[in-house]
Design a protein around this motif. Structure first.
Motif, mmCIF file in Angstrom:
data_model
loop_
_atom_site.group_PDB
_atom_site.id
_atom_site.type_symbol
_atom_site.label_atom_id
_atom_site.label_comp_id
_atom_site.label_asym_id
_atom_site.label_seq_id
_atom_site.Cartn_x
_atom_site.Cartn_y
_atom_site.Cartn_z
ATOM 1 N N ALA A 42 0.882 -1.168 0.000
ATOM 2 C CA ALA A 42 0.000 0.000 0.000
ATOM 3 C C ALA A 42 0.917 1.215 0.000
ATOM 4 O O ALA A 42 1.985 1.202 0.612
ATOM 5 C CB ALA A 42 -0.898 0.010 1.232
ATOM 6 N N GLY A 43 0.524 2.242 -0.709
ATOM 7 C CA GLY A 43 1.427 3.375 -0.764
ATOM 8 C C GLY A 43 0.805 4.649 -1.290
ATOM 9 O O GLY A 43 -0.349 4.681 -1.693
ATOM 10 N N THR A 44 1.626 5.687 -1.266
ATOM 11 C CA THR A 44 1.235 6.993 -1.780
ATOM 12 C C THR A 44 2.336 7.487 -2.713
ATOM 13 O O THR A 44 3.344 6.818 -2.885
ATOM 14 C CB THR A 44 1.036 8.004 -0.637
ATOM 15 O OG1 THR A 44 2.274 8.135 0.070
ATOM 16 C CG2 THR A 44 -0.063 7.564 0.321
ATOM 17 N N GLY A 45 2.153 8.661 -3.289
ATOM 18 C CA GLY A 45 3.163 9.221 -4.172
ATOM 19 C C GLY A 45 3.253 8.484 -5.488
ATOM 20 O O GLY A 45 4.307 8.372 -6.092
ATOM 21 N N ARG A 46 2.131 7.973 -5.931
ATOM 22 C CA ARG A 46 2.105 7.118 -7.115
ATOM 23 C C ARG A 46 2.173 7.923 -8.409
ATOM 24 O O ARG A 46 1.743 9.065 -8.477
ATOM 25 C CB ARG A 46 0.839 6.275 -7.091
ATOM 26 C CG ARG A 46 0.778 5.424 -5.815
ATOM 27 C CD ARG A 46 -0.577 4.901 -5.577
ATOM 28 N NE ARG A 46 -1.454 6.019 -5.213
ATOM 29 C CZ ARG A 46 -2.612 5.881 -4.623
ATOM 30 N NH1 ARG A 46 -3.069 4.711 -4.352
ATOM 31 N NH2 ARG A 46 -3.339 6.923 -4.310
ATOM 32 N N LYS A 47 2.669 7.267 -9.436
ATOM 33 C CA LYS A 47 2.795 7.876 -10.762
ATOM 34 C C LYS A 47 2.167 6.961 -11.801
ATOM 35 O O LYS A 47 2.115 5.747 -11.637
ATOM 36 C CB LYS A 47 4.268 8.108 -11.134
ATOM 37 C CG LYS A 47 4.989 9.058 -10.206
ATOM 38 C CD LYS A 47 4.481 10.464 -10.354
ATOM 39 C CE LYS A 47 5.245 11.429 -9.452
ATOM 40 N NZ LYS A 47 4.721 12.779 -9.524
ATOM 41 N N SER A 48 1.711 7.563 -12.896
ATOM 42 C CA SER A 48 1.235 6.839 -14.068
ATOM 43 C C SER A 48 2.208 7.119 -15.199
ATOM 44 O O SER A 48 2.497 8.275 -15.507
ATOM 45 C CB SER A 48 -0.171 7.308 -14.473
ATOM 46 O OG SER A 48 -1.119 6.905 -13.526
#
Length: 100
Positions: A42-48
């Motif tokens: 689980a995480g944050t700071g995601r990129k596409s």
């Protein structure tokens, strides 16, 4: 058999967010304690990433787990008390390809 659970968030009211997060971690810890969850992320700071750009991720996926269960039906049965369901959340379940 291995399955990928993709967790998609619902619309949790702000005054219930802390309790919901607590319940989500407890639910995941229970899966692990029962021997179903092999890997969690689980995480944050995601990129596409696409051919044309790297953008901030703006969808509803907030985590994944690799689950080991005897069948798809058993994997599905593990989701019935997922705390995000009452808020419109959903879990996408992908079965691992047979590697041979």
């Amino acid at each position: 058999m291995k399955f990928l659970f993709v967790y998609r968030g619902g619309d949790v009211p702000e005054d219930q967010t802390d309790q919901n997060v607590h319940d989500l971690w407890r639910w995941l810890d229970d899966l692990k304690a029962q021997g179903y969850e092999a890997v969690r992320f689980a995480g944050t700071g995601r990129k596409s990433v696409s051919m044309s750009a790297v953008d901030d991720y703006s969808d509803d996926i907030f985590g994944v787990s690799i689950i080991e269960a005897d069948s798809l039906e058993e994997a599905i049965s593990l989701t019935t008390n997922w705390p995000e369901l009452p808020y419109g959340g959903k879990i996408d379940i992908l079965e691992a390809l047979n590697e041979g």
